[in-house]
Write a protein that holds these residues in place. Sequence first.
Motif, mmCIF file in Angstrom:
data_model
loop_
_atom_site.group_PDB
_atom_site.id
_atom_site.type_symbol
_atom_site.label_atom_id
_atom_site.label_comp_id
_atom_site.label_asym_id
_atom_site.label_seq_id
_atom_site.Cartn_x
_atom_site.Cartn_y
_atom_site.Cartn_z
ATOM 1 N N ASN A 1 43.863 40.333 32.520
ATOM 2 C CA ASN A 1 43.967 40.777 31.123
ATOM 3 C C ASN A 1 44.889 39.852 30.321
ATOM 4 O OD1 ASN A 1 46.630 41.548 31.656
ATOM 5 N ND2 ASN A 1 46.056 43.670 32.099
ATOM 6 N N ILE A 2 45.019 40.146 29.040
ATOM 7 C CA ILE A 2 45.792 39.274 28.141
ATOM 8 C C ILE A 2 47.283 39.306 28.490
ATOM 9 C CG2 ILE A 2 46.427 38.901 25.710
ATOM 10 C CD1 ILE A 2 43.598 40.172 25.093
ATOM 11 N N ASP A 3 47.766 40.492 28.864
ATOM 12 C CA ASP A 3 49.170 40.607 29.250
ATOM 13 C C ASP A 3 49.508 39.631 30.372
ATOM 14 O OD1 ASP A 3 50.579 42.323 27.624
ATOM 15 O OD2 ASP A 3 49.822 44.135 28.616
ATOM 16 N N GLU A 4 48.620 39.543 31.348
ATOM 17 C CA GLU A 4 48.878 38.647 32.485
ATOM 18 C C GLU A 4 48.866 37.184 32.049
ATOM 19 O OE1 GLU A 4 46.944 41.637 35.848
ATOM 20 O OE2 GLU A 4 46.189 39.600 35.676
ATOM 21 N N LEU A 5 47.993 36.869 31.105
ATOM 22 C CA LEU A 5 47.980 35.500 30.571
ATOM 23 C C LEU A 5 49.295 35.187 29.876
ATOM 24 C CD1 LEU A 5 46.613 32.815 29.706
ATOM 25 C CD2 LEU A 5 45.683 34.040 27.733
ATOM 26 N N VAL A 6 49.754 36.139 29.076
ATOM 27 C CA VAL A 6 51.013 35.945 28.339
ATOM 28 C C VAL A 6 52.172 35.785 29.326
ATOM 29 C CG1 VAL A 6 52.642 37.045 26.749
ATOM 30 C CG2 VAL A 6 50.181 37.148 26.285
ATOM 31 N N LYS B 1 37.301 39.302 27.685
ATOM 32 C CA LYS B 1 35.886 39.676 27.720
ATOM 33 C C LYS B 1 35.670 41.032 27.059
ATOM 34 C CE LYS B 1 33.229 37.423 31.277
ATOM 35 N NZ LYS B 1 32.974 37.286 32.668
ATOM 36 N N GLU B 2 36.579 41.969 27.339
ATOM 37 C CA GLU B 2 36.467 43.312 26.748
ATOM 38 C C GLU B 2 36.585 43.257 25.226
ATOM 39 O OE1 GLU B 2 38.172 46.679 29.669
ATOM 40 O OE2 GLU B 2 39.528 44.968 29.435
ATOM 41 N N LEU B 3 37.278 42.238 24.734
ATOM 42 C CA LEU B 3 37.411 42.082 23.275
ATOM 43 C C LEU B 3 36.222 41.332 22.664
ATOM 44 C CD1 LEU B 3 41.199 41.150 23.048
ATOM 45 C CD2 LEU B 3 40.161 43.363 22.578
ATOM 46 N N GLY B 4 35.284 40.946 23.527
ATOM 47 C CA GLY B 4 34.070 40.284 23.019
ATOM 48 C C GLY B 4 34.057 38.782 23.163
ATOM 49 N N ALA B 5 35.037 38.240 23.907
ATOM 50 C CA ALA B 5 35.090 36.775 24.054
ATOM 51 C C ALA B 5 34.050 36.309 25.069
ATOM 52 C CB ALA B 5 36.478 36.346 24.512
ATOM 53 N N ILE C 1 37.104 31.964 25.775
ATOM 54 C CA ILE C 1 38.248 32.131 26.675
ATOM 55 C C ILE C 1 38.931 30.783 26.927
ATOM 56 C CG2 ILE C 1 38.914 32.778 29.042
ATOM 57 C CD1 ILE C 1 36.632 34.923 28.884
ATOM 58 N N VAL C 2 38.122 29.782 27.187
ATOM 59 C CA VAL C 2 38.687 28.443 27.415
ATOM 60 C C VAL C 2 39.412 27.958 26.152
ATOM 61 C CG1 VAL C 2 38.100 26.022 27.851
ATOM 62 C CG2 VAL C 2 36.994 27.832 29.162
ATOM 63 N N GLU C 3 38.808 28.221 25.012
ATOM 64 C CA GLU C 3 39.402 27.789 23.740
ATOM 65 C C GLU C 3 40.772 28.458 23.525
ATOM 66 O OE1 GLU C 3 37.955 25.548 21.987
ATOM 67 O OE2 GLU C 3 38.789 25.650 19.968
ATOM 68 N N VAL C 4 40.816 29.765 23.737
ATOM 69 C CA VAL C 4 42.074 30.493 23.516
ATOM 70 C C VAL C 4 43.151 29.985 24.471
ATOM 71 C CG1 VAL C 4 43.184 32.765 23.743
ATOM 72 C CG2 VAL C 4 40.949 32.581 22.632
ATOM 73 N N VAL C 5 42.783 29.839 25.738
ATOM 74 C CA VAL C 5 43.781 29.416 26.732
ATOM 75 C C VAL C 5 44.247 27.994 26.453
ATOM 76 C CG1 VAL C 5 44.180 28.950 29.176
ATOM 77 C CG2 VAL C 5 42.912 30.990 28.502
ATOM 78 N N ILE D 1 44.887 43.903 18.440
ATOM 79 C CA ILE D 1 44.474 43.373 19.749
ATOM 80 C C ILE D 1 45.303 44.029 20.837
ATOM 81 C CG2 ILE D 1 44.408 41.298 21.205
ATOM 82 C CD1 ILE D 1 43.907 39.702 18.582
ATOM 83 N N ASP D 2 44.628 44.748 21.720
ATOM 84 C CA ASP D 2 45.321 45.432 22.820
ATOM 85 C C ASP D 2 45.457 44.459 23.997
ATOM 86 O OD1 ASP D 2 46.158 46.967 24.897
ATOM 87 O OD2 ASP D 2 44.525 48.436 24.799
ATOM 88 N N PRO D 3 46.702 44.036 24.311
ATOM 89 C CA PRO D 3 46.866 43.020 25.373
ATOM 90 C C PRO D 3 46.619 43.542 26.784
ATOM 91 C CG PRO D 3 48.993 43.633 24.462
ATOM 92 C CD PRO D 3 47.981 44.365 23.656
ATOM 93 N N SER D 4 46.442 44.860 26.923
ATOM 94 C CA SER D 4 46.138 45.371 28.270
ATOM 95 C C SER D 4 44.653 45.165 28.593
ATOM 96 C CB SER D 4 46.496 46.854 28.371
ATOM 97 O OG SER D 4 45.604 47.612 27.573
#
Lengths: 89, 285
Positions: free
Chosen positions: A69-74, A35-39, A44-48, A28-31
Amino acid sequence: MISTREEVLAVVRRHLADTVEGIEGKEIDPSKSMKELGANSLDIVEVVSCSMRELKVKVPRAELNKLTNIDELVDLLHRSVQEKASAAS
Amino acid sequence: MPTFLKNKLEGKAVVITGGTDGIGRACGLLFARHGAHVYLTHRWGSADEDALRAEFRAVGGQEPVIVEADASLDDDTDALMQTIRKDHDALEAIISNVSFAHVSKSHEDLDKKSFLRSLGYSAWPFVGYLQSAHKTFGKYPRYAIGMSSRGPEYFLPGYDFVAASKTVMETFCRYLTADLLSEDIRINVVRANPVETRSLEATFGPDFAPFCKKYYGEGFFVAPEEVAASALGLCSGLMDGVKGQVLLLDRGFGFADNVVRLFSQREQHGLSVLTPQDRPVKENT
């Protein structure tokens, strides 16, 4: 107790793998955005929300809406974890 | 405010899922105004709780208990019921309002995981909350109301999973009523026309409401307060003979919500396909 950015990233990665169809076992590329990963929107709500629940932090929806992106979420979740820890100490 | 309603609801516990916004919030405010002790659940922790409490004070209601509880998780539901049990011996009403489902872009976008999750969020809580309430209080609430929408009966784009979830909830309404006929509970569903909420815009996009208003009129959208009033009516004691029903709340607009009505107003909206020259001349006979 989870405190480092790497640990937060591991939590998000795990929930991504559990939630999004077809990415289990893949790198999984966090950059990238979820959505780009197919979510889809539900994923998205579930993961967050699962990540927030596990990390025991709450992040306002307005803040989450700004993320690209995922990095910003982290980063956001990690900041919340740190703030909670310093408030408790 | 009718005194009998205040007397009926005063101090009684009412749970509203997804209660911090939109229809849920409107229900909370109305029930609190009539004396109920309201428990509002939410999932995201994003509600401005101070502002919400101030709204309840402003209507003269008891401040709500705001609980973070994921409606799809039975453990959260059980914990919520235990919280209520500390202050109440019984639950007067459950309003199962929360709905969260995948909005699809095309049929290829439909997947089993999202479908099951949509059911978990939007249909199962209607049953799960009743089971948990019975386990906790030893009896069912006097009233259970599910919030549905028009999706089960007519097409809305991308609404497949939402409509399917609402259909399941409506089915549970009828079956649970049949199963629990000997119990002191009245289970009904309110199937409301679209309500202008953030959720509506998130589902159908920003063009949807202005378009419907332009081609159908302001009355198409019902207000959250109207939905709340119908829920209060069902819990008022005056409608206790109504059980297992799916009640349509559409201001009468639903009957003519079709292409034929639009055809009848085609000239007003500039939608005529034929030009005046194309139209056959009627002969006097």
